[in-house]
Design an enzyme around this catalytic site. Structure first.
Site, mmCIF file in Angstrom:
data_model
loop_
_atom_site.group_PDB
_atom_site.id
_atom_site.type_symbol
_atom_site.label_atom_id
_atom_site.label_comp_id
_atom_site.label_asym_id
_atom_site.label_seq_id
_atom_site.Cartn_x
_atom_site.Cartn_y
_atom_site.Cartn_z
ATOM 1 N N ARG A 64 20.651 3.719 -50.660
ATOM 2 C CA ARG A 64 21.456 4.581 -49.423
ATOM 3 C C ARG A 64 22.337 3.894 -48.879
ATOM 4 N NH1 ARG A 64 19.594 7.091 -44.504
ATOM 5 N NH2 ARG A 64 20.423 9.134 -44.270
ATOM 6 N N HIS A 68 26.161 5.069 -48.399
ATOM 7 C CA HIS A 68 26.953 5.372 -47.221
ATOM 8 C C HIS A 68 27.841 4.369 -46.764
ATOM 9 C CE1 HIS A 68 23.739 8.259 -45.395
ATOM 10 N NE2 HIS A 68 23.778 8.489 -46.546
ATOM 11 N N ASN A 96 23.418 8.162 -40.157
ATOM 12 C CA ASN A 96 22.626 6.714 -40.150
ATOM 13 C C ASN A 96 21.712 6.398 -39.046
ATOM 14 O OD1 ASN A 96 24.135 5.972 -42.442
ATOM 15 N ND2 ASN A 96 25.743 5.370 -41.320
ATOM 16 N N HIS A 196 18.233 10.589 -55.319
ATOM 17 C CA HIS A 196 16.931 11.258 -54.774
ATOM 18 C C HIS A 196 15.947 11.346 -55.646
ATOM 19 C CE1 HIS A 196 19.681 13.322 -51.306
ATOM 20 N NE2 HIS A 196 19.674 12.047 -51.303
#
Length: 320
Positions: A64, A68, A96, A196
């Site tokens: 992740r 991001h 975040n 995911h």
């Protein structure tokens, strides 16, 4: 009428512009560090495996971080910069804050890589890209050749992180547009959402889905309500799919059963243009793995800093 000389000049300008547009991705190479520091990648792999062994959830957290990072001004490790008088840290952005994690693992890897290389030659941005790949592999997912040679940013943007990182509350058109803005298509959207397949989400992110939405399996909603009350328990974790520590296709099978945990997850299979891709991945693990690897390489090529742009940070948390 334009002279042949001016036409030639214009043609040369167009050629140069086209070359400039592709130079960033073409200057990245899987073999970038082989000559200068051949021990860099094995060192990263060893430490990622150790971190995931200690805590399996860490694999999803590290993946992740790369995601991001890339969605905010490209893959430049801006997400790693701590707040300072000159840095409005992306760590404090809504997607975040109290959510992004694994920074200590990156610190440990950076220190070890710099030691084995004898000096700081591997950027924090490259470390994030390799760590994402090695985390997926450690949890049973596919591998791919990570293109390397990125440099680190000297700036961060909390505002861009707030606006550009896709939200778990987005509908399908917004998701498609968000990914399109990064040069990613609908297949990339579905494949990368397959990240995911591993990890967890906090209660406040899916509360509205399990209490208010109708395109959800009732028993699944009831099960999730047992650990995510209407009020309180915001940070309580639930798995994103039934096998949160194994990279597989259960995430897509869940979507077909209306058991997507996040609103944005279920939007991928809700009568829209991405339904067919979800169906394919749910029954064809090989297709999903291949597309996920391809899309990760594509995402990793978003606006990298190369050449003399940026820097190789000594400490991933601050500008040199």
């Amino acid at each position: 009428m334009a002279s042949s000389g001016s036409v030639f000049y214009l043609s040369a300008l167009i050629t140069l512009a086209a070359a400039a547009a592709t130079v960033a991705s073409s200057s990245l190479s899987p073999y970038y560090h082989d000559r200068v520091c051949p021990e860099a990648l094995p060192t990263i792999k060893r430490l990622v495996e150790a971190a995931v062994y200690r805590e399996q959830r860490m694999g999803a957290s590290l993946l992740r971080l790369h995601f991001h990072d890339c969605f905010v001004n490209g893959c430049d490790a801006s997400i790693l910069l701590d707040p300072s008088p000159t840095i409005d840290s992306e760590k404090n952005a809504r997607p975040n804050l109290n959510s992004a994690r694994g920074f200590e693992v990156i610190d440990q890897i950076k220190q070890a890589v710099d030691e084995v290389c004898g000096r700081p030659v591997v950027s924090c941005a490259d470390i994030l890209a390799v760590v994402a790949r090695d985390s997926v592999v450690a949890l049973g997912g596919p591998t791919w050749k990570v293109k390397l040679g990125r440099r680190d940013s000297t700036t961060a943007s909390r505002a861009k992180a707030d606006s550009d990182i896709p939200s778990p509350f987005m509908d399908l058109p917004a998701l498609i547009n968000n990914f399109k803005n990064q040069g990613l298509n609908e297949r990339d959207l579905v494949a990368l959402s397959g990240g995911h397949s591993i990890g967890f989400a906090q209660c406040f992110v899916f509360r509205n889905r399990i209490y208010s939405e109708t395109n959800i399996d009732p028993k699944f909603a009831q099960q999730r309500r047992s650990t995510c009350p209407r009020t309180g328990g915001n940070s309580t974790l639930s798995p994103l799919d039934p096998t949160p520590a194994r990279f597989d296709t259960a995430y897509f099978t869940n979507l077909i059963k209306k058991k997507g945990l996040l609103h944005s997850d279920q939007q991928l299979f809700n009568g829209g243009s991405t339904d067919g891709i979800v169906k394919t991945y749910s029954s064809n693990a090989k297709a999903f793995s291949a597309d996920f690897a391809r899309s990760m390489v594509k995402m990793g090529n978003i606006k990298p800093l190369t050449g003399n742009k940026g820097q190789i940070r000594l400490n991933c948390r601050k500008v040199n």
